[in-house]
Design a protein around this motif. Structure first.
Motif, PDB file in Angstrom:
ATOM      1  N   CYS A   1       1.329  -7.370  -6.428  1.00 23.12           N
ATOM      2  CA  CYS A   1       1.089  -5.929  -6.373  1.00 23.12           C
ATOM      3  C   CYS A   1      -0.097  -5.636  -5.463  1.00 23.12           C
ATOM      4  O   CYS A   1      -1.060  -6.398  -5.421  1.00 23.12           O
ATOM      5  CB  CYS A   1       0.773  -5.375  -7.764  1.00 23.12           C
ATOM      6  SG  CYS A   1       2.126  -5.484  -8.949  1.00 23.12           S
TER       7      CYS A   1
ATOM      8  N   GLU B   1      -0.936  -0.279  -6.584  1.00 23.06           N
ATOM      9  CA  GLU B   1       0.156  -0.500  -7.534  1.00 23.06           C
ATOM     10  C   GLU B   1      -0.364  -1.099  -8.830  1.00 23.06           C
ATOM     11  O   GLU B   1       0.043  -0.696  -9.926  1.00 23.06           O
ATOM     12  CB  GLU B   1       1.201  -1.432  -6.908  1.00 23.06           C
ATOM     13  CG  GLU B   1       1.950  -0.831  -5.732  1.00 23.06           C
ATOM     14  CD  GLU B   1       2.681  -1.867  -4.903  1.00 23.06           C
ATOM     15  OE1 GLU B   1       3.230  -1.485  -3.852  1.00 23.06           O
ATOM     16  OE2 GLU B   1       2.691  -3.058  -5.281  1.00 23.06           O
TER      17      GLU B   1
ATOM     18  N   HIS C   1       3.660   4.533  -4.819  1.00 27.37           N
ATOM     19  CA  HIS C   1       3.381   3.343  -5.628  1.00 27.37           C
ATOM     20  C   HIS C   1       4.452   3.137  -6.704  1.00 27.37           C
ATOM     21  O   HIS C   1       4.872   2.004  -6.966  1.00 27.37           O
ATOM     22  CB  HIS C   1       2.010   3.463  -6.296  1.00 27.37           C
ATOM     23  CG  HIS C   1       0.859   3.374  -5.342  1.00 27.37           C
ATOM     24  ND1 HIS C   1       0.900   2.602  -4.205  1.00 27.37           N
ATOM     25  CD2 HIS C   1      -0.377   3.940  -5.372  1.00 27.37           C
ATOM     26  CE1 HIS C   1      -0.255   2.704  -3.563  1.00 27.37           C
ATOM     27  NE2 HIS C   1      -1.034   3.508  -4.245  1.00 27.37           N
TER      28      HIS C   1
ATOM     29  N   LEU D   1       6.751  -0.149  -7.194  1.00 25.43           N
ATOM     30  CA  LEU D   1       6.719  -0.905  -8.448  1.00 25.43           C
ATOM     31  C   LEU D   1       8.113  -1.045  -9.046  1.00 25.43           C
ATOM     32  O   LEU D   1       8.475  -2.099  -9.573  1.00 25.43           O
ATOM     33  CB  LEU D   1       5.785  -0.231  -9.450  1.00 25.43           C
ATOM     34  CG  LEU D   1       4.295  -0.479  -9.249  1.00 25.43           C
ATOM     35  CD1 LEU D   1       3.479   0.433 -10.166  1.00 25.43           C
ATOM     36  CD2 LEU D   1       3.942  -1.936  -9.525  1.00 25.43           C
TER      37      LEU D   1
END
Length: 241
Positions: free
Chosen positions: A154, A158, A197, A201
């Protein structure tokens, strides 16, 4: 407080103007004019912030940002002549903390720099203990995310978003609340960043990003992480390549 800012800008006149404003504000500034030089000086000088132009010779700013995000949580303010939303959001997708389009006001640039320098390093999180929700494990101390026992890479943005959501599963957060908790109360940064984001994700942790089961949209309000019991990965799951 005096900070060291690295300016990576191939336009030497613009670079000199930024340096003069920074030095007038009491900061130290170093100028470089290529992507490779930016990487070298970040690693050597360990500055407090990087002002990064997208259109750099050698490696462009997007490539520099992508490489640095595997090495450091250094705040990055990206400068770009590209004005389309797709181009701007791509920089945020790669881990930039903020962006400005050219031409820009030097005073506004300094305001954004001050905001980024005040911001604590690393993502905000409700607590430092390991967070476990459904198939997810989020460790704010180690800056790690596991999905059914497998590591998930990530960006800092994120990770910060996921840590906030995992800290209070089932709670609905507005975009502005998530932005304030992960980016700080900065009026210059658009809440659209949260959508970017969240989309990234979902691609990383949802079996079907188009039909999410974990990262849920509450229409007209914001987002939440589904409040489901933690389930540890089975040994045969972890052994699967």
């Amino acid at each position: 407080m005096c900070s060291h800012v690295l300016i990576a800008e191939d336009d030497r006149k613009q670079s000199a103007v930024i340096r003069q404003y920074l030095e007038h504000a009491g900061h130290t500034a170093t100028e470089v004019h290529s992507g490779y030089a930016a990487l070298e000086e970040v690693r050597r000088l360990r500055p407090d912030l990087l002002v990064l132009d997208v259109m750099l010779p050698g490696l462009d700013g997007l490539q520099v940002c992508r490489i640095l995000r595997h090495e450091t949580d250094l705040p990055v303010l990206m400068l770009t002549a590209r004005s389309t939303e797709e181009d701007l959001l791509r920089g945020l997708d790669l881990g930039a903390d903020d962006y400005m389009t050219k031409p820009y006001s030097p005073r506004e640039l300094m305001a954004r720099i001050r905001t980024l320098l005040r911001r604590p390093r690393g993502p905000a999180a409700p607590d430092t203990h390991v967070l476990r929700v459904g198939p997810l494990v989020v460790d704010p101390v180690r800056h790690e995310v596991l999905l059914e026992g497998r590591p998930v890479s990530c960006t800092p943005g994120e990770f910060g978003l996921l840590a906030v959501l995992a800290g209070q599963p089932g709670r609905v957060f507005t975009r502005r609340q998530l932005l304030d908790l992960t980016k700080g109360t900065d009026r210059y940064i658009s809440a659209r960043v949260i959508d970017v984001h969240m989309g990234n994700l979902r691609k990383k942790i949802e079996a079907d990003p188009g039909r999410p089961k974990l990262l849920m949209t509450v229409y007209g309000v914001g987002y939440k992480l589904a409040d489901i019991p933690f389930r540890a990965a089975r040994e045969d799951d972890r052994a699967t390549p």
